[in-house]
Design a protein around this motif. Sequence first.
Motif, short mmCIF file in Angstrom:
data_model
loop_
_atom_site.label_atom_id
_atom_site.label_comp_id
_atom_site.label_asym_id
_atom_site.label_seq_id
_atom_site.Cartn_x
_atom_site.Cartn_y
_atom_site.Cartn_z
N LYS A 95 0.80 -1.21 0.00
CA LYS A 95 0.00 0.00 0.00
C LYS A 95 0.84 1.27 0.00
O LYS A 95 0.39 2.32 -0.44
CB LYS A 95 -0.92 0.01 1.23
CG LYS A 95 -2.21 -0.73 0.99
CD LYS A 95 -3.17 -0.53 2.12
CE LYS A 95 -4.51 -1.18 1.82
NZ LYS A 95 -5.26 -1.43 3.04
N GLU A 96 2.03 1.18 0.54
CA GLU A 96 2.88 2.37 0.68
C GLU A 96 3.38 2.88 -0.66
O GLU A 96 3.96 3.96 -0.75
CB GLU A 96 4.11 2.02 1.53
CG GLU A 96 3.79 1.92 3.01
CD GLU A 96 4.89 1.18 3.76
OE1 GLU A 96 5.95 0.90 3.16
OE2 GLU A 96 4.66 0.88 4.93
N GLU A 97 3.15 2.09 -1.67
CA GLU A 97 3.88 2.26 -2.89
C GLU A 97 3.32 3.37 -3.80
O GLU A 97 3.12 3.18 -4.99
CB GLU A 97 3.85 0.89 -3.59
CG GLU A 97 4.86 0.64 -4.59
CD GLU A 97 4.23 -0.26 -5.64
OE1 GLU A 97 4.73 -0.21 -6.77
OE2 GLU A 97 3.25 -0.96 -5.33
N GLU A 98 3.03 4.52 -3.26
CA GLU A 98 2.59 5.63 -4.09
C GLU A 98 3.80 6.39 -4.61
O GLU A 98 4.81 6.51 -3.94
CB GLU A 98 1.73 6.58 -3.25
CG GLU A 98 0.40 6.00 -2.86
CD GLU A 98 -0.55 7.07 -2.32
OE1 GLU A 98 -0.09 8.18 -2.04
OE2 GLU A 98 -1.74 6.78 -2.21
N TYR A 99 3.69 6.88 -5.83
CA TYR A 99 4.78 7.74 -6.32
C TYR A 99 4.19 8.92 -7.07
O TYR A 99 3.05 8.88 -7.55
CB TYR A 99 5.77 6.95 -7.18
CG TYR A 99 5.21 6.42 -8.48
CD1 TYR A 99 5.15 7.24 -9.63
CD2 TYR A 99 4.75 5.11 -8.58
CE1 TYR A 99 4.63 6.76 -10.81
CE2 TYR A 99 4.23 4.63 -9.77
CZ TYR A 99 4.18 5.45 -10.88
OH TYR A 99 3.68 4.98 -12.05
N GLU A 100 4.95 9.97 -7.16
CA GLU A 100 4.47 11.20 -7.79
C GLU A 100 5.67 12.05 -8.20
O GLU A 100 6.57 12.27 -7.40
CB GLU A 100 3.58 11.98 -6.80
CG GLU A 100 3.05 13.27 -7.38
CD GLU A 100 1.99 13.91 -6.48
OE1 GLU A 100 1.09 13.18 -6.00
OE2 GLU A 100 2.07 15.12 -6.25
N ARG B 206 2.38 10.32 -12.04
CA ARG B 206 2.24 9.56 -10.79
C ARG B 206 1.38 8.33 -11.06
O ARG B 206 0.88 8.13 -12.17
CB ARG B 206 1.61 10.43 -9.70
CG ARG B 206 0.24 11.00 -10.03
CD ARG B 206 -0.43 11.51 -8.75
NE ARG B 206 -1.64 12.27 -8.98
CZ ARG B 206 -2.85 11.75 -9.24
NH1 ARG B 206 -3.00 10.44 -9.40
NH2 ARG B 206 -3.90 12.53 -9.40
N ASN B 207 1.22 7.49 -10.03
CA ASN B 207 0.24 6.41 -10.17
C ASN B 207 -1.12 6.89 -9.67
O ASN B 207 -1.25 7.99 -9.13
CB ASN B 207 0.70 5.12 -9.47
CG ASN B 207 1.08 5.34 -8.01
OD1 ASN B 207 1.10 6.48 -7.52
ND2 ASN B 207 1.40 4.25 -7.32
N ARG B 208 -2.11 6.10 -9.86
CA ARG B 208 -3.50 6.50 -9.61
C ARG B 208 -3.76 6.92 -8.16
O ARG B 208 -3.15 6.41 -7.22
CB ARG B 208 -4.41 5.33 -9.94
CG ARG B 208 -4.12 4.13 -9.06
CD ARG B 208 -5.32 3.23 -8.99
NE ARG B 208 -5.05 2.02 -8.24
CZ ARG B 208 -5.99 1.19 -7.85
NH1 ARG B 208 -7.25 1.44 -8.17
NH2 ARG B 208 -5.70 0.11 -7.18
N ARG B 209 -4.75 7.78 -8.01
CA ARG B 209 -5.26 8.14 -6.67
C ARG B 209 -6.78 8.01 -6.73
O ARG B 209 -7.39 8.10 -7.81
CB ARG B 209 -4.91 9.58 -6.30
CG ARG B 209 -3.45 9.95 -6.27
CD ARG B 209 -2.76 9.46 -4.99
NE ARG B 209 -1.34 9.82 -5.03
CZ ARG B 209 -0.40 9.09 -5.65
NH1 ARG B 209 -0.72 7.94 -6.23
NH2 ARG B 209 0.85 9.48 -5.66
N ASN C 87 -1.85 -0.10 -9.90
CA ASN C 87 -1.03 0.59 -8.90
C ASN C 87 0.29 1.08 -9.44
O ASN C 87 0.87 2.02 -8.92
CB ASN C 87 -0.77 -0.35 -7.71
CG ASN C 87 -1.99 -0.50 -6.84
OD1 ASN C 87 -2.83 0.40 -6.79
ND2 ASN C 87 -2.12 -1.63 -6.18
#
Lengths: 461, 461
Positions: A330-335, A385-388, A419
């Motif tokens: 889940k932590e894997e957000e990027y922007e 970025r990836n989706r939000r 993701n």
Amino acid sequence: MIDKVKRTIQKYTMIKKGDKIVVGVSGGADSMSLLNLLIKFKNEYNIEIIVVHINHGIRGSEADRDEHLVKKYCDDNDILVYIFKTNVAEHANKLHITIEEAGRELRYEKFKEILKKENANKIAIAHNKNDSVETVFINMIRGTGLKGLLGIGVVNGDIIRPLIECDRHEIELYCTQNNIDYIVDSTNNENIYTRNKIRNELIPYIKENLSQRVIDNIFRMTTVLSKEDTYLDKEAFRVYAEAIKKCREYYVDIDLKKLILCDEVIAKRVVRKALYEIAANRLKDINYEHINDIFNLIYKQSGKKINLPNNIVVERSFDVLKISLENTYKEEEYEYKINKFPCSINIEENKFTLELIDNLENIINTDNVKYFDFDKINIDDLRIRNRREGDYIYLKSDKERQKLKKFFINNKISKEERNKLPILVQNNNVLWIVGYKVSPFFAPAEKARKVVRIEKMIDQN
Amino acid sequence: MIDKVKRTIQKYTMIKKGDKIVVGVSGGADSMSLLNLLIKFKNEYNIEIIVVHINHGIRGSEADRDEHLVKKYCDDNDILVYIFKTNVAEHANKLHITIEEAGRELRYEKFKEILKKENANKIAIAHNKNDSVETVFINMIRGTGLKGLLGIGVVNGDIIRPLIECDRHEIELYCTQNNIDYIVDSTNNENIYTRNKIRNELIPYIKENLSQRVIDNIFRMTTVLSKEDTYLDKEAFRVYAEAIKKCREYYVDIDLKKLILCDEVIAKRVVRKALYEIAANRLKDINYEHINDIFNLIYKQSGKKINLPNNIVVERSFDVLKISLENTYKEEEYEYKINKFPCSINIEENKFTLELIDNLENIINTDNVKYFDFDKINIDDLRIRNRREGDYIYLKSDKERQKLKKFFINNKISKEERNKLPILVQNNNVLWIVGYKVSPFFAPAEKARKVVRIEKMIDQN
């Protein structure tokens, strides 16, 4: 017994000339005779020996007597010895495990530590044939599959067990005949633990009433079953190598088609291996039912998922079975913010270059090159970025707006890909779903002044 | 329990509509509730039920009480019942087997007999989960491999076991709740047999001291292991089908190259299957060590052989591992006298035609057609047969005589082929080793009057 142990060492190539061996010595008959034998083999095999003794501190003065015995024997034989004092009860309490498990954990931790420190390459443990058979009984009574019937491994990585083919009685006899002092653990004859109940009551009952040869018979069974288990693992590893679509630190994607094609027996072992790959140290609570549940997921519809103990999540996607660790997943957000032109942005395997151009001839969108009207963009809000949650895309005009989530579902894009997939976005308004769709809303007007050119560079590998 | 048994029946498709089922009923709780349940299912499944009760005659008046109970229950429920009286002790004595084994043999014999007589298609036996787990313990303690850990088979050919997933306690409860009378076998609570010791002492000890759930745990293990065993058998059967070079009633030839190529685990199962093919009813005394010995033979030199119990012989030949039954193997001499021309002789797949010709043009020996000078032959002594001790052949002239045995060895002809190979012979003097060599000694002289023409007809298949 010397010849027997030598045969065991040869059969499993446990020792090679020049080995540096850490020997775990408790002071009992098993480990004292193991040490005695290894000292005898010292010249022949040209080995170095380092002893590790753990004072578990659970039997008070007895523990100190054990320590003294081991230390003296090592000193007399000119062997380097490390003594550790640990608090097993505390460790067990902290991790909610049994005293026996805690003792084992702490022991192996120390063995590994000294292995590293002394630059040694083997750890010798004095498990015997009876220990192995007792383990079979313990596992079987508690519930097990094939692996639980293999007893104690003869060789596991750098761990060797030269006494595994000797039984307790002959080891004690060897000590007596060779004047080796050893300690009889006082907890050993009390029925505190499962193992001791099996050792001191169940097996003696069987010996007396059913078969004198029970230890030999069951030990032989473990060696036969080990071969069958190894064969099945070999088959499963072959499938695993073919079926892995992606393997990262925190998730494994297994090709569903490959999994469906193979036998249930093999498919389950492939799943086990995948679990082991990403969560080797979290598998204690994974049992037979869990593996069954995962296996059944293969035949469920896409999107179904199950949560296993210790944050392991297994999800059936369109074409893969994904096994992952939820927390990291889940932590894997990027922007990435775009703050100047030209610029280039690296996202894992993908590299994007963005530039601003005013030569407006030859604007042709390809799969990897897209153009957007600079006047329609607010550069400060532009991101890759990836989706939000809340992302959307204008499909034809600003009249037809679609949630990105809906788009993903309609296009059968797996949750994993969702993701990871880079999108070019202004606030929540998506300009480009890379590889899938460009929003016509941002397309360059016929008389555009400037356009943003963005190219996804093709991987050179 | 009704639902549970229905689930078992469905899971293993034990019963189909229209089945005619022979039910073994001893009068105990297991078989009485099995009968009760099958009667309940009668209409739903549209099945016919025939009961067989065996009065073993080992418990005197008790046995008659059992017989009476079963007979009455069947009569009350309008079920056809066959009662047999057997002498188990006598049968056991005669065959040197235990009373338990003898009882089982006699029971299944009678079930099969009635199956045939009544034109039924299934035999239902009331084994339960406990029986299965007890079997695992018995086998394990006595020494076993994977197969011994599978417990009692759920379905074996036409034998079905609908109660196999119920435990003894719930079966007894079912009897009580449904007012089903049953007999408690008085031998059951005495520790006469291994099984009773395990049932009445070992398992209760484990339940009380180690795990209440031991029966469930071990039963689940058997179902897991069954799948692994089935997979391994499937693999082995595939190899077996490819590796069999010849399979007759009394011998099997297995291609050595194929056997060497596959994993030890599979190779041993292939060997087991070959043993089963030719000697299914003689395998009682074949144990793990024997299979090991056979496996090791693969790596020995040609000609090595081992004798197993019950006249089973395994021999490593040049390119095959031959497993045979010695008695039948040796009896296999054949000899055909030639008493007129033309004639034809059939030897298994080979057909030979012999004729006497006097048109001596076009005499050309081919692989299958040979010519011999009639004047050099004594027709009364001419035979087609397989080798005998003392056979020899003139290689170039009567000066160079070679023993047939020597010829076979030099030409690496396997013992099996030696025994089968037809030769044309006059007393012990060989004219033609079919497929290998013609003796020049009998070649037609330039001015021969007549020649014998012999042709090995090529198989039309």
